[in-house]
Structures are given as C-alpha cells and as structure tokens.
Design a protein around this motif. Structure first.
Motif, short mmCIF file in Angstrom:
data_model
loop_
_atom_site.label_atom_id
_atom_site.label_comp_id
_atom_site.label_asym_id
_atom_site.label_seq_id
_atom_site.Cartn_x
_atom_site.Cartn_y
_atom_site.Cartn_z
N LEU A 117 41.48 41.62 46.85
CA LEU A 117 41.85 42.46 45.72
C LEU A 117 40.69 43.38 45.35
O LEU A 117 39.52 43.02 45.51
CB LEU A 117 42.23 41.61 44.51
N ASP A 127 38.18 41.75 43.03
CA ASP A 127 37.22 40.84 43.68
C ASP A 127 36.22 41.60 44.55
O ASP A 127 35.06 41.21 44.65
CB ASP A 127 37.97 39.80 44.52
N CYS A 172 43.92 37.52 34.22
CA CYS A 172 45.11 36.79 34.64
C CYS A 172 45.41 36.92 36.13
O CYS A 172 46.12 36.10 36.69
CB CYS A 172 46.32 37.29 33.85
N GLU A 173 44.91 37.97 36.75
CA GLU A 173 45.18 38.25 38.17
C GLU A 173 46.65 38.42 38.50
O GLU A 173 47.06 38.19 39.64
CB GLU A 173 44.56 37.16 39.07
N HIS A 174 47.47 38.75 37.54
CA HIS A 174 48.81 39.22 37.91
C HIS A 174 49.30 40.37 37.03
O HIS A 174 50.48 40.56 36.84
CB HIS A 174 49.84 38.08 38.04
N GLY A 175 48.33 41.14 36.53
CA GLY A 175 48.70 42.42 35.93
C GLY A 175 49.13 42.36 34.48
O GLY A 175 49.59 43.35 33.93
N VAL A 176 48.97 41.22 33.83
CA VAL A 176 49.48 41.07 32.48
C VAL A 176 48.41 41.34 31.41
O VAL A 176 48.68 41.98 30.40
CB VAL A 176 50.08 39.66 32.27
N ARG A 232 45.40 48.60 36.98
CA ARG A 232 44.95 47.21 37.10
C ARG A 232 44.26 47.00 38.45
O ARG A 232 44.89 47.14 39.51
CB ARG A 232 46.15 46.27 37.07
N CYS A 250 43.46 44.17 39.66
CA CYS A 250 43.98 42.95 40.29
C CYS A 250 45.32 43.19 40.97
O CYS A 250 45.81 42.31 41.66
CB CYS A 250 44.12 41.83 39.26
N LEU A 251 45.93 44.36 40.73
CA LEU A 251 47.20 44.67 41.39
C LEU A 251 47.00 45.72 42.47
O LEU A 251 47.93 46.42 42.86
CB LEU A 251 48.24 45.14 40.37
N MET A 252 45.76 45.85 42.94
CA MET A 252 45.45 46.77 44.03
C MET A 252 44.64 46.02 45.07
O MET A 252 43.76 45.22 44.73
CB MET A 252 44.59 47.93 43.54
N GLY A 306 49.14 47.24 26.63
CA GLY A 306 48.84 46.81 28.00
C GLY A 306 47.57 45.98 28.10
O GLY A 306 47.09 45.75 29.21
N HIS A 307 47.02 45.58 26.96
CA HIS A 307 45.80 44.77 26.97
C HIS A 307 45.94 43.60 26.02
O HIS A 307 46.39 43.77 24.89
CB HIS A 307 44.59 45.62 26.51
N MET A 356 45.36 32.13 43.07
CA MET A 356 45.76 33.50 42.70
C MET A 356 45.19 34.54 43.66
O MET A 356 44.77 35.60 43.24
CB MET A 356 45.31 33.80 41.28
N VAL A 388 52.10 43.01 44.50
CA VAL A 388 50.76 42.41 44.57
C VAL A 388 50.67 41.19 43.65
O VAL A 388 50.04 40.18 44.00
CB VAL A 388 49.66 43.45 44.26
N ALA A 389 51.34 41.23 42.49
CA ALA A 389 51.40 40.04 41.64
C ALA A 389 52.06 38.89 42.39
O ALA A 389 51.62 37.74 42.33
CB ALA A 389 52.14 40.34 40.34
N ASN A 421 49.64 37.58 44.92
CA ASN A 421 48.61 36.77 44.27
C ASN A 421 49.12 35.36 43.99
O ASN A 421 48.39 34.39 44.13
CB ASN A 421 48.16 37.43 42.96
N HIS A 477 53.93 48.54 31.36
CA HIS A 477 52.98 49.12 30.42
C HIS A 477 52.52 50.47 30.97
O HIS A 477 52.66 50.77 32.14
CB HIS A 477 51.75 48.22 30.28
N GLN A 525 49.70 51.31 31.80
CA GLN A 525 48.76 51.12 32.92
C GLN A 525 49.50 50.75 34.22
O GLN A 525 49.07 51.16 35.30
CB GLN A 525 47.75 50.03 32.57
#
Lengths: 174, 275
Positions: free
Chosen positions: A30, A33, A48-52, A66, A68-70, A140-141, B1, B38-39, B42, B103, B105
């Motif tokens: 990711l 990372d 969270c590592e899933h975009g939340v 995000r 973590c979503l790339m 979004g945060h 994850m 990607v989620a 993970n 969201h 983002q």
C-alpha cells in the motif's frame, strides 16, 4: 504496458513534497506503508486501513485521497504531498496549521495530518466553501479527541481570512 | 489488513486490458479507483491473481452528453462527474445523489462505473442508474454489449459481467426538461453506507420511486397520481415487497417505515410540481 510480478520488489519513482524519491515495492504494498516503511516518511498516519478513518489522507496530483486505498505502484510518476510539505516559507506554521494551534483543533494529533491535507485541498479548490461544506469534507475524517468544534473554528477562520486577503488584493489591483 | 500477493498490470490500451482479462479470466480484477476493491484486498475479501489498472486509460476518462444520453467512461471519478459543469442540467438526480457517495476524499479516486460494477445493495449510483433505466457498456475480446441496469445488477454485489468482460462506460438518460427530482438517504453518519436511500422523479404525470439499501438490488415503484390512503397502501405494499432484513444497523421494520414515510414525502414533493 507496465507489469509488476507478484512476490518481487520493483523500483518505483514519484515526487514527495516536490523532491524526487524512489524505493522498492511489491505490487501489493500500500502507498501508506511504502511511505512509512520504504521512504521513512512517517508524517502521514495509518489508522483503519480500509478507507474509513481518513488518518492516512494525503494529496496526489493535488487531490486529497486515502493512501491506504492506493497501491504504491499507482503513485508512480505522481506528485505526492504529505503534511511534512506544509508550512510557511520561513519554516514556521502556515495559516491553517497556526489556526489549528490557536483553536486547539488537535489533542492527540493522530488524525491531524489527514485533516490538514483535506482542508489544504479544499482551500485551493473551493475557496468559497461555507461551514456546511467544510463539515461535509471533515466527515471523511474520524477525530476522537476534539469533538470537531475546534477544527471547524480553525478552518472557518482560515477560509474567511484568505477570502478577505483575496478581496483586498483585488482592490489593490484596481 | 494487507493484500495477498498479486501481479499488477497497467495496460496502455483498452485492448491490452481485454487481452489480460481473456488470459486470466476469474483470476483477474479490474482496478479503477480502488475505493472498494483495495479495501476488500486489505481485508482479503478478494484475492485476485492479477490486477488490471485502467485508471490512466485516456479513452475511458471521458464524459459526453450526446443524443439525450450522458455517457461516463470507466475511469471517470465520482468527483469529476460531480464537478462536470453540465451535470445539474443534464441529469439533476445524479447531481443530487453523487454528494452522498462515500466521502469527498473517496470520490476523488472512486469511479462511477466502479461503483456500478461493485454492486453494493446500499450504493447510490446503482440506484440512480436503475431508477433512470440507464445501462452499462461491456467489452471483451468477444465483442461489445449493452445491458440495461436491471439486467446488469443481478444480486447482492453480483452482476452479469462475464469473467473476460469489463465495464467501459455507463449511460444515464438525460432528464426531460422541467422534471422534478428528489434524493434522500438515511445512514448512521454522512458518508456511511445507506440504511435506506430513496430517489424520486416525476414524468408525464407519473411518479417513480426508487429504493436502495433494503433489497439485494435497487427497486423501483411506478405510481399513477395517487393521494391519501391509496398512496399509503401502494407504499406499504412496496415496502413489504422489498423483503427487508434486520442487521446491525437497523431493523427490517425501521427500513419499511423509512420507505413508507420518506417515500410518501418525496412522492408528494416531486408530484406537486406536476399537477
């Protein structure tokens, strides 16, 4: 066609806060990372590592996204900006960071880098954003310390101050 | 994850992407915005052997309004469509629904077609496409086909997409002039998955109500001009017919109540403009 084989590390290049960087990554690594573990850029946080949660939000080619979503490989050739790239020209805080300090817009600070990156983009893209729009973007945060009120006050103050400065600059021209 | 290992490919043309899909079949997954995929990687809910990244393919990055149809390419992000200057005039229901998608983002990278292909029952874009009788354009090395929304989304996170096919575009019919539209959503927080999402439009004196988040796929109800008890009865039958279930977010009863109450409010809202 760019292809990266599973299980092997490949050399990736992009710019980080304006400077060219390179590092090695498996396809599955990711971006969040890669920045922390391969480049040592620990200014962005991972939640969270899933975009939340939004903690890892940074800017890619000017867009708040995000990390973590790339995948790291998806940032190849892009302009990546993190909170370490913010700040005033003299090395101090920029206006948004200073407003965060003034309004106690952070406590533990874990969510703060991501929030600063989202608001930095919003200040550029939508300088006329009102309080409701700022709230929408902040949704979004996740921030568990502040209750968001200090963050909102800081953001609204900076939007208003920049609008005033923009208006005065225009009057100065005429 | 962390995702399980996979090969990564970033083809330079749509044909190269189709070749990869033909070669790898079920093992290949298209990666566009990656905001759902990607989620899932993970959390290891998906373990493809090869990811085909189409996000930089220029031919898939177009938005075009032509002959009363708004066509959106597979690499167009939700943010790009939301900020497209012609959107509110071309299709106001989309303009109302898009701010509810994830969201700010996630909309920066999440694509319109990707949300359709992901086919989450509570997602807004599949609801809007179904509500408007839109369609998706699919391609494989075998050829090209256009599927109506109702034929494309076949179940919960399930579509009619074949293993060697990819979505290259989706098509939303443009709105008729002077139409009234409404969109509402109830969730625990803004940006969360919808407990219930509703769309309403009025055309030729008839009202259509669309509901997402309740059944496995979006559902629509076409209503003649009704009022009072007759409208309540129609909405109650519709709400029960969705087969709502209890989950951690809401009970089936609550979902039916939202469909009945918000449904009525929205039907009256859009119908008033068309006496």
């Amino acid at each position: 066609m760019r292809t990266l084989e599973a299980g092997r590390r490949h050399l990736l290049r992009f710019t980080l806060n304006g400077r060219p960087v390179e590092g090695w990554a498996e396809p599955r690594l990711l971006l969040s990372d890669f920045l922390r573990q391969e480049l040592g850029a620990t200014d962005g946080h991972v939640g969270c590592e899933h975009g939340v949660c939004g903690a890892c939000t940074l800017r890619i080619d000017g867009r708040a996204v995000r990390a973590c979503l790339m995948l790291a490989v998806q940032a190849e050739g892009c302009a990546v900006e993190t909170v370490a790239g913010l700040g005033a020209a003299d090395g101090g805080l920029d206006d948004l960071q200073a407003a965060f300090r003034r309004h106690h817009a952070l406590q533990c600070g874990y969510c703060t880098p991501g929030i600063l990156m989202s608001l930095t983009q919003l200040l550029v893209d939508e300088p006329d954003a009102d309080g409701a729009r700022i709230r929408d973007v902040l949704s979004g945060h996740l921030c568990r310390c502040t209750g968001y009120q200090g963050i909102l006050r800081a953001a609204e103050e900076v939007f208003a101050a920049r609008r005033r400065a923009g208006g005065e600059a225009k009057e100065g021209e005429s | 994850m962390k995702p399980a290992p996979f090969d990564y490919a970033r083809p330079d043309t749509v044909d190269e992407a189709l070749d990869l899909l033909a070669e790898h079949g079920d093992g290949a997954r298209i990666l566009a915005g990656g905001q759902s995929l990607v989620a899932m990687l993970n959390m290891r809910l998906a373990s493809p052997t090869v990811l085909v990244d189409i996000s930089r393919l220029a031919p898939l990055r177009t938005i075009a309004l032509d002959g009363g149809v708004l066509e959106v390419g597979a690499a167009v992000t939700q943010h790009e469509l939301l900020t497209w200057p012609g959107l509110a005039a071309a299709q106001p229901l989309l303009a109302l629904a898009l701010p509810w998608v994830g969201h700010h983002q996630t909309r920066q990278r999440g694509t319109v077609c990707g949300s359709l292909a992901h086919a989450d029952p509570s997602a807004e874009l599949p609801l809007v496409l179904r509500h408007l009788d839109g369609s998706v354009v699919l391609r494989s090395r075998r050829g090209r086909r256009v599927l109506a929304a109702a034929d494309f989304q076949t179940g919960m996170m399930t579509t009619a997409l074949a293993a060697d096919e990819m979505v290259v575009a989706c098509r939303f019919p443009a709105a008729p002039a002077g139409g009234r539209v409404a969109f509402r959503e109830v969730g625990q927080r803004h940006g969360d998955f919808a407990i219930v999402a509703l769309a309403a439009t009025a055309r030729d004196g008839k009202v259509r109500l669309g509901v997402g988040g309740v059944a496995a796929v979006p559902a629509t109800l076409d209503l003649p001009p009704l009022a009072g008890d007759a409208l309540d009865d129609a909405l109650n039958d519709f709400a029960w017919g969705l087969g709502a279930g209890d989950d951690i977010h809401a009970t089936a009863r609550y979902r039916r109540e939202l469909v009945r109450r918000l449904g009525r409010r929205m039907v009256e809202e859009v119908a008033r403009a068309h006496p």
